[in-house]
Design an enzyme around this catalytic site. Sequence first.
Site, mmCIF file in Angstrom:
data_model
loop_
_atom_site.group_PDB
_atom_site.id
_atom_site.type_symbol
_atom_site.label_atom_id
_atom_site.label_comp_id
_atom_site.label_asym_id
_atom_site.label_seq_id
_atom_site.Cartn_x
_atom_site.Cartn_y
_atom_site.Cartn_z
ATOM 1 C CB CYS A 1 12.076 58.323 42.366
ATOM 2 S SG CYS A 1 11.630 57.068 41.313
ATOM 3 C CG ASN B 1 15.387 54.013 40.454
ATOM 4 O OD1 ASN B 1 14.864 53.841 41.350
ATOM 5 N ND2 ASN B 1 15.036 54.361 39.394
ATOM 6 C CG HIS C 1 16.028 58.758 42.707
ATOM 7 N ND1 HIS C 1 15.606 57.745 43.464
ATOM 8 C CD2 HIS C 1 15.620 58.588 41.370
ATOM 9 C CE1 HIS C 1 15.123 56.849 42.641
ATOM 10 N NE2 HIS C 1 15.123 57.374 41.253
#
Length: 328
Positions: A113, A282, A252
Amino acid sequence: MYASFRSIGAYAPKKIYDNSYFESILDTSDEWILKRTGIKERHIADENEFTSDMGVKAAEIAIERSGLKKEEIDLIVCATISPDYFCMPSTATIIATKLGLGNITAFDISAACTGFVYALSVARAFIESGMKKNVLIIGAEKLSAITDYSDRGTCILFGDGAGSAVISATENKEEAIIDIHTGSDGSYADLLMTPNGGTGSEHDELASETCFMKMKGNETFKVAVRTLTKDVVEILETNKIQSDKIDHFIPHQANYRIIKAVGDALKLKEEQVVLTVAKYGNTSGASIPMAINDIYESGKLKHGELMLLDAFGGGLTWGSALVPFAGK
Ligand code: UT7
């Protein structure tokens, strides 16, 4: 020569899994998912739509908005943990060819990520060293291909998509990326990993089901809040910038509660914090550029405004960046 953040683009596949889809396949509820994660929907790529296809769509938009001819791009860096092919060729080379840019330096970055922030730091280094002038960076993920849809603790989180930016050389210091911090700690590797499929595999076979992501969600959550907060406090202190000077805090997008905890620790106002987790879930390396694109397309991101990026992911890896938006 400085590096500037010249343009942004993104792409989300059409198909959507909302929370009711998970209610239909698992022992879960819309209420639980919303309360614990803030997620309502995730976009899911078609079977024949690959990570590179999504990367190309995002890149085409970023290139067009940069005002450059595509031939002026001289480096492509793709951040992904769900590449078209696990070992080779890299997704960046496939994207280069699909864009019609065959003869170009192109490679992938694996930082989960945090991948987009790592790619940004690579682009900046290539530009400031004088080696390249216009770098196309891409965060692209088809996480649905490595998600275990029988594991309710992880599958409700992840979605697919891509984001891309053009980073260009400039002599204008006001447009320059101010700072980027990156780090990692492999001793936390087991918190979030795809345990099989590589040469360190637990099993010999490379069957795709054994290559799914595994996550110790609750432990990861705690380390995420701690690391994301520490990281941005450090980059703000190093650069003597107060948090009220940040126009857009773009973390994020893993979980609304993580973002809220970090935003509160930094005493950020609601309007400073960019939130897209509800509609994309996500998307790992794609989450930050997709979020930047969202505020760009809704007219909220203006030339000269200061973005603070803050990423955290498998590795563990983390990174933050202070970036004025140099686009139009
Ligand atoms: O992107 C890289 C970084 N990733 C992250 O930062 C993700 C970090 N982790 C998280 O976002 C959260 O830990 C999750 C959303 C994954 C889980 O939330 P949590 O509040 O940490 O829940 P938990 O894992 O502690 O589980 C609490 C309970 C458990 O039941 P018991 O043992 O208390 O009876 C789970 O079995 O919730 C249960 N549970 C669920 N219940 C309904 C776990 N997943 C679900 C679900 N639906 N989907």
